[in-house]
Design an enzyme around this catalytic site. Structure first.
Site, PDB file in Angstrom:
ATOM      1  N   CYS A   1      29.302  -5.959  20.740  1.00 48.13           N
ATOM      2  CA  CYS A   1      29.198  -7.316  21.288  1.00 48.13           C
ATOM      3  C   CYS A   1      30.541  -7.581  21.920  1.00 48.13           C
ATOM      4  CB  CYS A   1      28.898  -8.363  20.217  1.00 48.13           C
ATOM      5  SG  CYS A   1      29.073 -10.029  20.890  1.00 48.13           S
TER       6      CYS A   1
ATOM      7  N   CYS B   1      31.821 -11.351  21.001  1.00 46.87           N
ATOM      8  CA  CYS B   1      32.211 -11.741  19.636  1.00 46.87           C
ATOM      9  C   CYS B   1      31.752 -10.690  18.632  1.00 46.87           C
ATOM     10  CB  CYS B   1      31.697 -13.133  19.296  1.00 46.87           C
ATOM     11  SG  CYS B   1      29.984 -13.475  19.781  1.00 46.87           S
ATOM     12  N   SER B   2      30.633 -10.916  17.944  1.00 44.89           N
ATOM     13  CA  SER B   2      30.255  -9.987  16.873  1.00 44.89           C
ATOM     14  C   SER B   2      28.743  -9.949  16.662  1.00 44.89           C
ATOM     15  CB  SER B   2      30.936 -10.419  15.574  1.00 44.89           C
ATOM     16  OG  SER B   2      30.581 -11.762  15.274  1.00 44.89           O
ATOM     17  N   CYS B   3      27.950 -10.235  17.707  1.00 41.85           N
ATOM     18  CA  CYS B   3      26.495 -10.295  17.553  1.00 41.85           C
ATOM     19  C   CYS B   3      25.965  -8.941  17.059  1.00 41.85           C
ATOM     20  CB  CYS B   3      25.845 -10.696  18.878  1.00 41.85           C
ATOM     21  SG  CYS B   3      26.386 -12.334  19.400  1.00 41.85           S
TER      22      CYS B   3
HETATM   23 FE    FE Z   1      28.583 -11.847  19.677  1.00 41.23          FE
END
Ligand code: FE
Length: 184
Positions: free
Chosen positions: A92, A95-97
């Site tokens: 991602c 961010c951190s999906c």
């Molecule tokens: Fe994300």
């Protein structure tokens, strides 16, 4: 960060927007029960059942919910399949999906800035640094997960695994293999 999170939780609780018991239950769920063993079960099923395999590639969230696997951050999941010609890896960049229902919570490195930036620019190098050596004649595809759409990799079935049961197959599948930073 811990203090800020606690302050935010307190504020939301005081205003009646959330219930601390619900937050505790969710944290407990993702820390102890939901994790990569769910994804491994999906992979083993895809390796064992060609109809499921086809369904998984066509509509991953729907196929997975048939195995009882669904939930928050997994409303729209897509599975990309590794082959002899293509290796897939997931990031991602924003961010951190991450697909929580099949992999649990993302590892720290997945959220780190160097991984997010570099795996897009020089995937082969980043993968090699992580111990995942993809042959030069294999194309690497990088998939950028988002809040709307989260990817999981279907690793290649290991040679010589024809006689293994679903449980034994699932035991071969790792979290990193389903992110695409390791080979199974
Ligand atoms: Fe994300």
């Amino acid at each position: 960060m811990a203090l800020r999170v606690a302050a935010l939780e307190q504020l939301l609780t005081d205003k009646g927007y959330c219930d601390p018991d619900t937050i505790d239950r969710l944290v407990e769920l993702y820390e102890t029960r939901v994790g990569p063993h769910h994804g491994a079960r999906v992979v083993a099923e895809a390796w064992s059942d060609s109809a499921f395999h086809e369904h998984l590639l066509a509509n991953a969230s729907q196929a997975m919910s048939g195995l009882g696997i669904s939930g928050m951050q997994g409303e729209n999941m897509v599975v990309v399949e590794n082959t002899g010609d293509v290796h897939n890896v997931v990031v991602c960049t924003l961010c951190s999906c991450y697909p929580w229902p099949v992999l649990g919570l993302p590892p720290r490195w997945y959220k780190s800035e160097p991984y997010r930036a570099r795996v897009v620019r020089e995937p082969r190098t980043v993968l090699a640094e992580m111990g995942c050596h993809v042959a030069n004649d294999v194309e690497i595809r990088v998939w950028d997960s988002s809040a709307d759409l989260r990817y999981m990799v279907l690793p290649r079935r290991p040679a010589g695994s024809d006689e293994l049961s679903r449980e034994e197959l699932a035991g071969l599948v790792t979290r990193d293999g389903m992110i695409g930073v390791a080979l199974v």
